[in-house]
Design a protein around this motif. Structure first.
Motif, PDB file in Angstrom:
ATOM      1  N   ALA A 198       0.830  -1.210   0.000  1.00  0.00           N
ATOM      2  CA  ALA A 198       0.000   0.000   0.000  1.00  0.00           C
ATOM      3  C   ALA A 198       0.861   1.255   0.000  1.00  0.00           C
ATOM      4  O   ALA A 198       0.579   2.226  -0.715  1.00  0.00           O
ATOM      5  CB  ALA A 198      -0.925  -0.009   1.211  1.00  0.00           C
ATOM      6  N   ASP A 199       1.929   1.250   0.789  1.00  0.00           N
ATOM      7  CA  ASP A 199       2.819   2.409   0.832  1.00  0.00           C
ATOM      8  C   ASP A 199       3.536   2.604  -0.498  1.00  0.00           C
ATOM      9  O   ASP A 199       3.738   3.747  -0.946  1.00  0.00           O
ATOM     10  CB  ASP A 199       3.843   2.240   1.957  1.00  0.00           C
ATOM     11  N   ALA A 200       3.920   1.501  -1.142  1.00  0.00           N
ATOM     12  CA  ALA A 200       4.599   1.607  -2.436  1.00  0.00           C
ATOM     13  C   ALA A 200       3.668   2.194  -3.488  1.00  0.00           C
ATOM     14  O   ALA A 200       4.091   3.003  -4.329  1.00  0.00           O
ATOM     15  CB  ALA A 200       5.104   0.232  -2.871  1.00  0.00           C
ATOM     16  N   PHE A 214      -0.302  -0.068 -17.299  1.00  0.00           N
ATOM     17  CA  PHE A 214      -0.407   0.000 -15.848  1.00  0.00           C
ATOM     18  C   PHE A 214       0.711  -0.830 -15.208  1.00  0.00           C
ATOM     19  O   PHE A 214       1.379  -0.386 -14.259  1.00  0.00           O
ATOM     20  CB  PHE A 214      -1.790  -0.514 -15.452  1.00  0.00           C
ATOM     21  N   TYR A 215       0.944  -2.021 -15.738  1.00  0.00           N
ATOM     22  CA  TYR A 215       1.987  -2.859 -15.156  1.00  0.00           C
ATOM     23  C   TYR A 215       3.370  -2.230 -15.328  1.00  0.00           C
ATOM     24  O   TYR A 215       4.207  -2.297 -14.425  1.00  0.00           O
ATOM     25  CB  TYR A 215       1.981  -4.255 -15.777  1.00  0.00           C
ATOM     26  N   ASP A 216       3.590  -1.612 -16.469  1.00  0.00           N
ATOM     27  CA  ASP A 216       4.859  -0.931 -16.695  1.00  0.00           C
ATOM     28  C   ASP A 216       5.081   0.137 -15.632  1.00  0.00           C
ATOM     29  O   ASP A 216       6.175   0.278 -15.085  1.00  0.00           O
ATOM     30  CB  ASP A 216       4.864  -0.306 -18.092  1.00  0.00           C
ATOM     31  N   PHE A 217       4.039   0.895 -15.337  1.00  0.00           N
ATOM     32  CA  PHE A 217       4.146   1.928 -14.311  1.00  0.00           C
ATOM     33  C   PHE A 217       4.519   1.326 -12.960  1.00  0.00           C
ATOM     34  O   PHE A 217       5.411   1.810 -12.263  1.00  0.00           O
ATOM     35  CB  PHE A 217       2.819   2.681 -14.184  1.00  0.00           C
ATOM     36  N   VAL A 218       3.806   0.251 -12.593  1.00  0.00           N
ATOM     37  CA  VAL A 218       4.083  -0.378 -11.296  1.00  0.00           C
ATOM     38  C   VAL A 218       5.510  -0.922 -11.253  1.00  0.00           C
ATOM     39  O   VAL A 218       6.274  -0.663 -10.316  1.00  0.00           O
ATOM     40  CB  VAL A 218       3.053  -1.494 -11.020  1.00  0.00           C
ATOM     41  N   SER A 252       8.288   1.938 -11.434  1.00  0.00           N
ATOM     42  CA  SER A 252       8.300   3.007 -10.438  1.00  0.00           C
ATOM     43  C   SER A 252       9.432   2.784  -9.446  1.00  0.00           C
ATOM     44  O   SER A 252       9.820   1.643  -9.154  1.00  0.00           O
ATOM     45  CB  SER A 252       6.967   3.053  -9.698  1.00  0.00           C
ATOM     46  N   LYS A 253       9.980   3.858  -8.928  1.00  0.00           N
ATOM     47  CA  LYS A 253      11.056   3.751  -7.941  1.00  0.00           C
ATOM     48  C   LYS A 253      10.572   3.002  -6.709  1.00  0.00           C
ATOM     49  O   LYS A 253      11.307   2.193  -6.127  1.00  0.00           O
ATOM     50  CB  LYS A 253      11.536   5.148  -7.557  1.00  0.00           C
ATOM     51  N   ALA A 254       9.321   3.275  -6.318  1.00  0.00           N
ATOM     52  CA  ALA A 254       8.798   2.675  -5.096  1.00  0.00           C
ATOM     53  C   ALA A 254       8.728   1.159  -5.190  1.00  0.00           C
ATOM     54  O   ALA A 254       9.154   0.440  -4.277  1.00  0.00           O
ATOM     55  CB  ALA A 254       7.413   3.248  -4.788  1.00  0.00           C
TER      56      ALA A 254
END
Length: 555
Positions: A156-158, A199-203, A206-208
């Protein structure tokens, strides 16, 4: 145009692609528009009696036109509330069932009809009571996120941190305040960066999330955020997901007590207090003699220049304007639409729309037995359940302690929905019970079932062919063509007069607010074509579209 709302204003579906205040337009004391006296009573065709069709028909009737609604299946479209036999008003919500508070134009009609809503029992919300997350054979019971193992908090934080990488906080603040210049500047800069990325690419990039394991991304796909697992959306463009979270569609969701189909059916019966041309007490039902016209089989340009609409019994009528609200694939598979009515670029957009599959399986039970407390554990006997098993999401609907209750045994998307597609209702129920028995081995769910199950696979319905649009990377230009089609002054004469509306025409597919907003765009377009005007103090979407419309990407 400066910010018009305070910093702590609620999030609403205000843009971001076209930040027009539909809720303010609807409630302005001067009304939406006026028509010349010569246009009053003019018939206009509405194809489809779902929320988009009913919204447009209701507003056009109020302005003095005579909507003629055609419906091939049943009124309500994908707002379908099917009663259980003998269930004392208990329903299964086969289509839309959870409606975010940010859907202010939709709730304008809910409130107009005096309907009641209450919080939807989403995972980890007070309305759900308790939630069970069952992944890879491990079961976790929780009432809040804090009750789950640290892995879930890390996910959730990521997710929150990944959104911050896009400047999410600034974007949402501009949206809250309806600071149009700021919102447009921020959003329009993101469109070319994220239209081509999933969407998966973004996840994954992402740095997080890149600091975490694949397991974290896997859990995120299975359990998701807000409303449950989102892995079925991983192939979609990130722009679509960003709109959902930016406009609050994934939070503070409500159900309509007694079934959401009451909204379009209510608009059919409702006699507005303020109405032009028609006598007091006029309703859509009265104008139609109590029933819609049958389904449409063909639309063409007549020699007169008007649009000729043929129904399933072969009757042809001519209209100066036609609003089509059915899903776009039906314009080639169910309705013979003359090709010259749309440009080839618009046909490309309509044909390339990609629909997502969805299935639901409901049963009625004798009472909300899941609220019984297990004496051995002190926990609820059963909970709202998210799992990687066949059911994916199981939702529990309580109608009161002494009344029959409803279980949505399985709510699944895409490949999970296709697994259910060949099976009859009894088999679907058995598959769901078999999966849930592995999570709740001591609970006799079947012993509480009464009556017959209700199930749906939207992709198997010839009048829908899928649940709703899911835009793929590169589809922004297609969406822009469809959404902006109501602006017809620059179109060739051969392409004018036929309008489009529905959630698949909007930038927020799957959400009823998109259906309402695009229908209001079409209302403006039809009124404009017939010589009507909006009040100077209440400009409509067409007046503001040239300056506030979606950013154009190069072709």
């Amino acid at each position: 145009m400066s910010a018009t709302r305070p910093a702590n204003a609620p999030v609403t579906t205000f843009g971001p692609d076209f930040p027009f205040a539909y809720d303010d337009w609807l409630t302005h004391p001067q009304g939406l528009a006026t028509l010349p006296a010569s246009a009053r009573g003019t018939e206009v065709a509405i194809v489809g009696a779902g929320m988009a069709g009913m919204t447009a028909a209701y507003e056009l009737m109020k302005l003095g036109l005579k909507p003629v609604i055609y419906e091939a299946s049943r009124m309500g479209g994908r707002l379908r509330s099917q009663p259980f036999e003998g269930g004392q008003g208990v329903v299964a919500e086969l289509g839309g069932m959870r409606f975010p508070a940010s859907s202010t134009a939709f709730f304008h009609y809910v409130n107009l009809l005096g309907l009641e809503s209450k919080p939807f029992p989403n995972p980890l919300t007070p309305a759900a009571g308790s939630t069970v997350v069952d992944l890879e054979g491990q079961t976790h019971y929780a009432r809040t996120l804090a009750d789950l193992p640290p892995l879930f908090r890390e996910v959730a934080d990521a997710w929150a941190a990944a959104l911050d990488e896009l400047g999410f906080g600034d974007l949402q603040q501009a949206l809250r305040q309806r600071d149009v210049p700021r919102l447009k500047a921020l959003w329009d800069a993101l469109v070319p960066l994220w239209d081509d990325r999933t969407f998966y690419d973004f996840v994954a990039q992402s740095k997080a999330f890149s600091k975490l394991s694949f397991r974290h991304r896997e859990v995120f796909g299975q359990v998701g955020f807000g409303t449950g697992g989102w892995d079925s959306d991983f192939p979609n463009t990130m722009l679509e997901i960003l709109r959902v979270v930016l406009t609050g569609c994934d939070e503070d969701q409500h159900l309509i007590v007694g079934g959401v189909q009451q909204v379009p059916l209510g608009l059919w019966q409702h006699a507005p207090e303020q109405i032009t041309h028609w006598p007091a007490g006029t309703s859509l039902a009265r104008l139609h003699g109590g029933a819609t016209r049958p389904g449409v089989t063909a639309i063409r340009r007549a020699p007169s220049g008007q649009l000729a609409v043929t129904d399933s019994w072969g009757t042809e009528r001519e209209y100066p304007a036609v609003l089509v609200t059915c899903q776009s694939w039906l314009l080639t598979t169910q309705i013979a639409v003359e090709e010259s009515l749309f440009s080839q670029k618009l046909w490309m957009a309509l044909d390339r729309t990609r629909y997502m599959q969805s299935s639901k399986t409901f049963v009625m039970v004798d009472r909300p037995f899941w609220k019984d407390v297990d004496p051995a554990t002190g926990r609820d006997t059963m909970s709202m359940t998210l799992t990687d098993r066949l059911t994916r999401g199981t939702y529990l609907f309580d109608n009161g302690p002494d009344k029959p209750a409803v279980m949505c045994l399985s709510y699944a998307w895409m490949s999970d929905a296709l697994k259910m597609l060949p099976h009859p209702p009894a088999k679907r129920v058995q598959l769901a019970l078999d999966a849930l028995r592995k999570i709740y081995p001591t609970v006799d769910i079947a012993g509480h079932i009464v009556g017959d199950p209700i199930t749906i696979s939207w992709e198997a319905d010839p009048y829908f062919l899928g649940a709703f649009k899911g835009a793929l990377p590169g589809h922004y230009r297609y969406n822009q063509r469809m959404y902006g089609h109501f602006m017809q002054d620059s179109l060739p004469a051969a392409e004018r007069g036929i309008f489009l509306a529905g959630d698949d025409i909007s930038f927020t597919p799957a959400w009823v607010e998109g259906a309402v907003q695009t229908s209001l765009n079409a209302v403006w377009g039809i009124v404009h074509q017939l010589g009507g005007q909006c009040p100077a103090d209440n400009p409509g979407p067409g007046e503001l579209f040239p300056t506030l419309g979606p950013v154009a990407l190069p072709e």
